[in-house]
Design a protein around this motif. Structure first.
Motif, mmCIF file in Angstrom:
data_model
loop_
_atom_site.group_PDB
_atom_site.id
_atom_site.type_symbol
_atom_site.label_atom_id
_atom_site.label_comp_id
_atom_site.label_asym_id
_atom_site.label_seq_id
_atom_site.Cartn_x
_atom_site.Cartn_y
_atom_site.Cartn_z
ATOM 1 N N TYR A 171 50.469 38.745 46.301
ATOM 2 C CA TYR A 171 50.400 38.875 44.915
ATOM 3 C C TYR A 171 49.277 37.769 44.301
ATOM 4 O O TYR A 171 49.062 37.468 43.237
ATOM 5 N N CYS A 172 48.669 37.277 45.834
ATOM 6 C CA CYS A 172 47.702 36.020 44.365
ATOM 7 C C CYS A 172 46.652 36.832 45.828
ATOM 8 O O CYS A 172 46.593 36.032 46.874
ATOM 9 N N GLU A 173 45.391 36.797 44.824
ATOM 10 C CA GLU A 173 43.845 36.473 45.148
ATOM 11 C C GLU A 173 43.115 35.425 45.209
ATOM 12 O O GLU A 173 42.787 34.972 43.688
ATOM 13 N N VAL A 174 42.791 34.860 46.271
ATOM 14 C CA VAL A 174 41.254 34.395 46.165
ATOM 15 C C VAL A 174 40.738 34.351 45.186
ATOM 16 O O VAL A 174 39.602 35.386 46.190
ATOM 17 N N VAL A 188 41.312 28.360 45.221
ATOM 18 C CA VAL A 188 41.758 28.285 44.081
ATOM 19 C C VAL A 188 42.502 30.637 44.135
ATOM 20 O O VAL A 188 41.454 30.635 44.138
ATOM 21 N N PHE A 189 43.383 30.475 43.352
ATOM 22 C CA PHE A 189 43.701 32.076 43.494
ATOM 23 C C PHE A 189 44.147 32.397 41.675
ATOM 24 O O PHE A 189 44.553 31.844 41.269
ATOM 25 N N PHE A 190 44.301 33.547 42.384
ATOM 26 C CA PHE A 190 44.649 34.728 40.396
ATOM 27 C C PHE A 190 46.620 35.467 41.008
ATOM 28 O O PHE A 190 45.788 35.433 42.455
ATOM 29 N N ARG A 218 31.810 33.951 51.851
ATOM 30 C CA ARG A 218 31.040 33.771 50.878
ATOM 31 C C ARG A 218 30.965 33.020 49.650
ATOM 32 O O ARG A 218 30.173 32.072 49.092
ATOM 33 N N MET A 219 32.313 32.648 49.351
ATOM 34 C CA MET A 219 33.102 32.083 48.116
ATOM 35 C C MET A 219 32.511 30.456 48.205
ATOM 36 O O MET A 219 32.581 29.890 47.577
ATOM 37 N N ALA A 220 32.767 30.389 50.250
ATOM 38 C CA ALA A 220 32.954 29.157 50.149
ATOM 39 C C ALA A 220 31.315 28.746 50.071
ATOM 40 O O ALA A 220 30.445 27.276 50.493
#
Ligand SMILES: Cc1cc2nc3c(=O)[nH]c(=O)nc-3n(C[C@H](O)[C@H](O)[C@H](O)COP(=O)(O)OP(=O)(O)OC[C@H]3O[C@@H](n4cnc5c(N)ncnc54)[C@H](O)[C@@H]3O)c2cc1C
Length: 551
Positions: A171-174, A188-190, A218-220
């Motif tokens: 339950y942690c979304e990068v 970083v994750f929510f 793409r985030m990187a």
């Protein structure tokens, strides 16, 4: 200060859990981040066939790799594995055309997998094995393939990684992968449980997000292309056939009907897609394509009731200008050093059966990047529960639990079945069956909640197969929710939300095939839940997950 890791693995499917297990076993400080639950995406929609790869005869190295992986799985996870006999009925001479070379390749590798070579059967012998086959067949091919429970495989890989020191965050979304001087630095994750943003530092990131791998790359700032290919299954309410059936579909592709736990799986379609993998549903056309195709060999198929559909997206290698069936079923491990992003590696392609192999390759690369030397042991060391054989008959007698329930416990937990049964010594009332389709006893539900980090009743479904049988949770959801609430100290409102969420998840698969007898079944379900706790108002009005929200 953010916590520091050697490696962060993103994605808790078969690939990511295999990678984090390998990394942790090799002594790397490892973290797995999954935005939902373990095995909640593609791997949870697959047929679980750990095949010898013979569908891909034109790629002999893949056939060899798959055959070898089957041997490894039989060593490390034999309690999760079933061997299914398979018949390929032939109704006309054209169906025989490719049978010969298949038989030859299969039989060459049969001994190493401890299965018999391919046999060609007469119509009479075929019908003795499977009386539901079209009696007009001219022959059939008999062979055997292995299947694994994909949910249990992923959970056990994650748990084994944890026991080797890895951190597992579900339950942690990068949401960000930051870089500095051309190399990854932070992830970083929510955290959806705490509703907080969190960050960790790391030198390497393994992007094992299947059909979402391009987004994460793409985030990187890295480039990644995948060929997304949708596959749908139809789940029927009973074991229509005794053995697996493989047949040619209306368009000449091969499709299958596999006995799957106490249902059968009819699949699969294969359609290139550009839709969001999170929002795909099975279309009526896909259901009809599968029924029409299998009907030729199993004419009575429509007598069974469709309980649900399930669909997933194959994250194929970006191999274009050829039909889907010609795209390699191998995998690519991409080192994004090529895009100027050091420390980031991504997967495209691959299969469930290859997940351990993929993990070994990724971990070798990560170790090389970190300058660490360590040998892979994932093909040797057993997954939890696979330490020794389990005597189901003796356990059933000793604990006074039905042999059927103990056998199902064994198939999910191997030697850890005893830990569940042991709980019933102090609490004999926990022998009560909660899910009658499977069956699942209360002690197993409590054990899974205590030991296997489920956050929702849906997560519990993945761990014990609750609500996956013919009634799709009609009669077990309330009972399971009561146990869940007691174990996790939930109040009435929270328990109600859990029930609504679980029913809503089931509804997603039940809606596409809703017609005929299934409508009547659904009315019963709606009636049950409307009359108890007045849930009819909330049934479809469930809270969307963050990635399901639409503008
Ligand atoms: C219909 C169908 C049938 C199949 N049958 C078989 C079969 O019988 N045998 C076989 O070997 N293979 C089969 N396959 C292929 C196999 O299922 C897949 O190749 C494999 O499961 C992919 O696993 P994965 O871990 O790579 O992806 P997934 O299971 O999709 O896991 C990726 C995970 O990444 C998570 N994620 C995504 N974005 C983020 C983010 N930003 N932050 C954190 N987490 C994130 C997702 O939630 C997901 O859990 C089938 C595939 C389909 C579609």
């Amino acid at each position: 200060m953010p916590k520091e890791y050697d490696v962060v693995v993103i994605g808790g499917g078969s690939t990511g859990t295999a990678v984090v297990r390998d990394c942790a076993m090799r002594g790397l400080k490892s973290l797995l981040i999954e935005r939902d639950d373990i095995a909640s995406a593609t791997v949870g929609t697959c047929a679980g066939m750990i095949s010898s790869g013979l569908k891909y005869m034109e790629e002999p190295h893949i056939v060899d790799m798959c055959s070898e992986e089957v041997v490894h799985f039989n060593r490390i996870a034999r309690h999760l594995i079933m061997k299914n006999p398979i018949l390929t009925p032939m109704l006309e001479m054209g169906d025989l055309s490719s049978g010969g070379s298949f038989a030859e390749e299969y039989s060459k590798r049969a001994a190493s997998r401890e299965v018999p070579p391919v046999l060609f059967l007469t119509p009479e012998d075929s019908l003795k094995i499977e009386p539901k086959i079209n009696p007009n067949l001219i022959a059939s091919m008999y062979f055997e393939e292995f299947f694994i429970d994909p949910f249990r495989l992923c959970i056990l890989q994650a748990m084994d990684a944890r026991s080797h020191g890895a951190d597992i965050k579900t339950y942690c979304e990068v949401i960000e992968v930051t870089t500095r001087d051309g190399a990854v630095e932070e992830v970083v994750f929510f955290n959806r449980l705490t509703r907080q943003k969190e960050r960790v530092t790391t030198k390497t990131v393994v992007n094992a997000t299947g059909p979402w791998a391009d987004k994460v790359a793409r985030m990187a700032g890295a480039d990644l292309e995948i060929r997304l290919n949708k596959g749908a299954h139809v789940v029927l309410d009973r074991r229509v056939v005794n053995v697996g059936i493989i047949a040619k579909a209306v368009d000449g592709r091969m499709i299958y009907l596999f006995p799957h736990e106490n249902t059968v799986l009819l699949g699969t379609t294969a359609l290139d897609t550009w839709e969001d993998p999170d929002t795909l549903v099975t279309e009526q056309d896909e259901i009809e394509y599968l029924l029409k195709s299998i009907e030729w060999v199993i004419p009575s198929i429509r007598e069974a009731r469709i309980v649900r559909t399930m669909e997933g997206v194959r994250p194929l290698v970006a191999d274009w200008k050829k039909p889907e069936g010609k795209v390699t079923r191998g995998y690519e491990l991409i080192d994004h050093e090529r895009d100027g992003v050091g420390g980031l590696v991504s997967f495209t392609g691959g299969k469930l059966v290859m997940c351990r192999h993929m993990a070994e390759a990724a971990t070798n690369l990560v170790c090389a990047k970190l300058g660490r030397e360590s040998q892979c042991r994932t093909h040797i060391e057993p997954l939890p529960g696979n330490e020794s054989d389990v005597d189901v008959v003796s356990l059933a007698r000793e604990y006074g639990v039905s042999q059927h329930a103990v056998e199902r416990l064994r198939a999910r937990r191997g030697t850890n079945a005893t830990k569940v049964l042991e709980m019933t010594r102090e609490h004999p009332e926990w022998k009560t069956t909660i899910c009658t389709c499977e069956p699942v006893i209360e002690a197993e539900i409590r054990y899974a909640i205590r030991e296997e980090f489920p956050r929702t009743i849906n997560d519990l479904r993945r761990r014990v197969r609750l609500g996956t049988g013919p009634c799709q949770g009609t009669f077990c959801t309330f009972k399971a929710a009561a146990v869940f609430a007691e174990e996790l100290d939930l109040d009435g409102q929270e328990m109600r939300a859990e029930i609504v969420d679980f029913l809503a998840e089931r509804w997603k698969g039940k809606r596409p095939p809703l017609r005929g007898e299934q409508v009547a079944q659904e009315e019963v379900v709606q009636g049950v839940y409307a009359c108890v706790a007045n849930l009819d108002q909330e049934y479809t009005n469930y809270e969307l997950k963050p990635w399901e929200e639409r503008d």
